[in-house]
Design an enzyme around this catalytic site. Structure first.
Site, PDB file in Angstrom:
ATOM      1  N   TYR A 128       5.378  29.061  -8.424  1.00 59.53           N
ATOM      2  CA  TYR A 128       4.286  29.365  -7.485  1.00 59.53           C
ATOM      3  C   TYR A 128       2.974  29.011  -8.172  1.00 59.53           C
ATOM      4  CZ  TYR A 128       1.394  31.809  -4.084  1.00 59.53           C
ATOM      5  OH  TYR A 128       0.456  32.108  -3.115  1.00 59.53           O
ATOM      6  N   GLN A 184       4.491  35.473   2.173  1.00 58.63           N
ATOM      7  CA  GLN A 184       5.471  34.805   3.033  1.00 58.63           C
ATOM      8  C   GLN A 184       6.202  33.696   2.285  1.00 58.63           C
ATOM      9  OE1 GLN A 184       2.193  34.923   3.619  1.00 58.63           O
ATOM     10  NE2 GLN A 184       1.366  32.886   4.026  1.00 58.63           N
ATOM     11  N   ASN A 207      -2.056  36.273  -6.379  1.00 56.91           N
ATOM     12  CA  ASN A 207      -2.836  37.482  -6.100  1.00 56.91           C
ATOM     13  C   ASN A 207      -1.929  38.695  -5.957  1.00 56.91           C
ATOM     14  OD1 ASN A 207      -1.717  37.419  -3.506  1.00 56.91           O
ATOM     15  ND2 ASN A 207      -3.506  36.477  -2.568  1.00 56.91           N
ATOM     16  N   GLN A 252     -13.240  33.253 -19.790  1.00 55.34           N
ATOM     17  CA  GLN A 252     -12.164  34.029 -19.187  1.00 55.34           C
ATOM     18  C   GLN A 252     -12.641  34.733 -17.929  1.00 55.34           C
ATOM     19  OE1 GLN A 252      -9.447  33.367 -20.635  1.00 55.34           O
ATOM     20  NE2 GLN A 252      -8.098  34.500 -19.291  1.00 55.34           N
ATOM     21  N   HIS A 255     -12.007  33.655 -14.144  1.00 55.96           N
ATOM     22  CA  HIS A 255     -10.792  33.908 -13.374  1.00 55.96           C
ATOM     23  C   HIS A 255     -11.006  34.876 -12.214  1.00 55.96           C
ATOM     24  CE1 HIS A 255      -7.859  31.579 -15.593  1.00 55.96           C
ATOM     25  NE2 HIS A 255      -8.418  31.977 -16.715  1.00 55.96           N
ATOM     26  N   GLU A 314      -3.610  40.362 -22.527  1.00 56.34           N
ATOM     27  CA  GLU A 314      -2.942  39.109 -22.170  1.00 56.34           C
ATOM     28  C   GLU A 314      -3.240  38.042 -23.229  1.00 56.34           C
ATOM     29  OE1 GLU A 314      -2.913  35.913 -18.445  1.00 56.34           O
ATOM     30  OE2 GLU A 314      -4.593  37.283 -18.716  1.00 56.34           O
ATOM     31  N   HIS A 315      -4.525  37.921 -23.596  1.00 55.87           N
ATOM     32  CA  HIS A 315      -4.953  36.993 -24.642  1.00 55.87           C
ATOM     33  C   HIS A 315      -5.661  37.797 -25.733  1.00 55.87           C
ATOM     34  CE1 HIS A 315      -5.379  34.903 -20.688  1.00 55.87           C
ATOM     35  NE2 HIS A 315      -4.720  33.942 -21.298  1.00 55.87           N
ATOM     36  N   ASP A 348      -4.898  27.787 -22.098  1.00 57.29           N
ATOM     37  CA  ASP A 348      -4.821  27.705 -20.638  1.00 57.29           C
ATOM     38  C   ASP A 348      -4.422  26.306 -20.174  1.00 57.29           C
ATOM     39  OD1 ASP A 348      -5.450  30.328 -20.170  1.00 57.29           O
ATOM     40  OD2 ASP A 348      -7.585  29.977 -19.813  1.00 57.29           O
ATOM     41  N   GLU A 402      37.191  58.685 -20.506  1.00 62.59           N
ATOM     42  CA  GLU A 402      36.242  58.532 -19.395  1.00 62.59           C
ATOM     43  C   GLU A 402      36.876  58.824 -18.042  1.00 62.59           C
ATOM     44  OE1 GLU A 402      34.424  54.684 -19.632  1.00 62.59           O
ATOM     45  OE2 GLU A 402      33.153  55.253 -21.336  1.00 62.59           O
ATOM     46  N   HIS A 407      42.202  51.614 -15.910  1.00 63.78           N
ATOM     47  CA  HIS A 407      41.703  50.772 -17.002  1.00 63.78           C
ATOM     48  C   HIS A 407      42.686  50.830 -18.174  1.00 63.78           C
ATOM     49  CE1 HIS A 407      37.862  50.655 -14.903  1.00 63.78           C
ATOM     50  NE2 HIS A 407      37.349  49.863 -15.848  1.00 63.78           N
TER      51      HIS A 407
END
Length: 424
Positions: A128, A184, A207, A252, A255, A314-315, A348, A402, A407
């Site tokens: 994506y 969707q 998002n 940064q 973004h 994240e960074h 990046d 058990e 088994h």
């Protein structure tokens, strides 16, 4: 960009990290809205998918981009942009390939059985690439190239049909490209529709609606994680250039307004200089959003390290000799950049590391996108008759403890067969 000073005393690192995280408001829950979208697409297929695309994405039939459109986009791409994407493709591929383990590893065990661990790529994966304020061909590179390095048979991309995005898809030789987005699109990729075949794994940023949709379909397909708003922490010590630190923080911040950036130092003077440099550059850089910026005064560099470990950014950048010496001790960062020249922006785009990284503190337990997200490990077990006879008494004892009598019978039957077939 709004800046806030934060004190980080020794022993108060977790509280300071929580305060900095709190500077960015959590997004309102979209779970109910996304659930309705996912369910409608699952039940009604293309009819619902196209309805949502017309309402939210601007897309229309046919959703699949024709190969000739991809080739045309690549042919007309700015040569400098193409060269940059080709460098990114080559470097990301090299780093991704290094992340692959042995395809087969056989373990021989004392009783005579063997267990072979096999690395098996998924057959079909989707990348994506978000739309929004600008196209992100770099996200196509990060996802598609990594999937190819993992050995995925079919790589699918869904993204806005922007020429530079389509060119990146052609450059990466994506098998299918769909002009769709939003929750969707995630629903269509997970469940399939009349025109979109389902995939095994979905990766990529997006998002809040996209990420919530990934979470909701994660029982049906594999996902890379929840990639939310971006964040960056820079730990600096004497010798660091405040102007470069300011540029990295402002970069940064491009973004979006939910981005969180922080400069961390044991010196008030260094932080003051960074604040001045930020102020001097803000007006000249219209792409910088109203991100949250924290100027964190740590008691010392040990406290600075404890703070960023609690923040799990994240960074993470380390600039200045003393700060850079902390690198081997960092455990909780999505990607670590060491040294004045190692700007996060290189990561990046063209450094070779992947820019799809864990956000919102998830670097405590999650990793950046790699071939591992497209590969599953499968055990292949071969038990010889002799091994069955040796293993059965142990397995039977545990099974009966058990309460699983059948088994136990299953293993006992193999042991009897082994005994009956043994040479006299």
């Amino acid at each position: 960009m709004r800046a806030e000073w934060v004190e980080c005393p020794a022993g108060g690192e977790r509280a300071a990290a929580a305060r900095v995280r709190g500077m960015v408001a959590a997004g309102a829950s979209v779970a109910a809205v996304v659930q309705e979208i996912v369910e409608r697409v699952r039940q009604s297929g293309d009819h619902a998918l196209l309805d949502y695309e017309r309402r939210f994405g601007g897309g229309d039939a046919p959703l699949r981009v024709a190969p000739e459109e991809l080739r045309a986009a690549l042919a007309t791409l700015d040569p400098a942009v193409r060269a940059g994407l080709e460098v990114a493709r080559a470097n990301v591929a090299a780093v991704a390939a290094a992340g692959r383990g042995e395809e087969r590893r056989e373990v021989a065990l004392p009783e005579g059985q063997t267990v072979t661990l096999r690395e098996v790529p998924v057959r079909r994966a989707a990348v994506y690439a978000p739309g929004g304020r600008a196209p992100y061909p770099s996200s196509v590179i990060m996802g598609a190239v990594t999937a190819r390095a993992a050995g995925v048979d079919e790589v699918v991309v869904c993204a806005p049909a922007h020429p530079v995005i389509l060119a990146a898809c052609a450059l990466c030789e994506a098998d299918e490209v769909y002009r769709m987005g939003g929750a969707q699109a995630i629903a269509a990729l997970a469940h399939g529709t009349e025109s979109v075949r389902p995939v095994d794994v979905i990766v990529g940023p997006g998002n809040l609606y996209v990420q919530e949709a990934k979470r909701q379909v994660s029982a049906t397909v594999g996902i890379d994680g929840f990639a939310g708003p971006s964040d960056l922490a820079v730990v600096l010590s004497e010798g660091a250039d405040p102007a470069l630190v300011a540029l990295d923080l402002l970069a940064q911040a491009e973004h979006g307004e939910e981005t969180l950036v922080a400069a961390v130092a044991a010196s008030d003077g260094l932080l003051d200089d960074v604040a001045v440099e930020i102020g001097a550059r803000l007006r000249e850089r219209p792409t910088v959003a109203q991100a949250a910026c924290a100027l964190v005064h740590a008691a010392d560099l040990e406290a600075a390290l404890a703070f960023v470990e609690a923040l799990a950014p994240e960074h993470l950048q380390l600039i200045g000799a003393e700060a850079e010496a902390l690198a081997p001790r960092v455990r909780s960062a999505g990607c670590l950049f060491v040294g004045a020249a190692s700007a996060t922006a290189f990561g990046d785009y063209v450094a070779g590391s992947n820019h799809t990284l864990p956000t919102d503190g998830a670097a405590r337990f999650a990793s950046g996108l790699s071939v591992r997200h497209f590969v599953r490990r499968m055990a292949e077990v071969r038990v010889s008759p002799a091994a069955a006879a040796a293993l059965a008494p142990h397995g039977v004892a545990v099974a009966r403890a058990e309460g699983f009598a059948v088994h136990a019978e299953s293993m006992e039957a193999r042991a009897r067969d082994a005994s009956d077939s043994a040479p006299a």
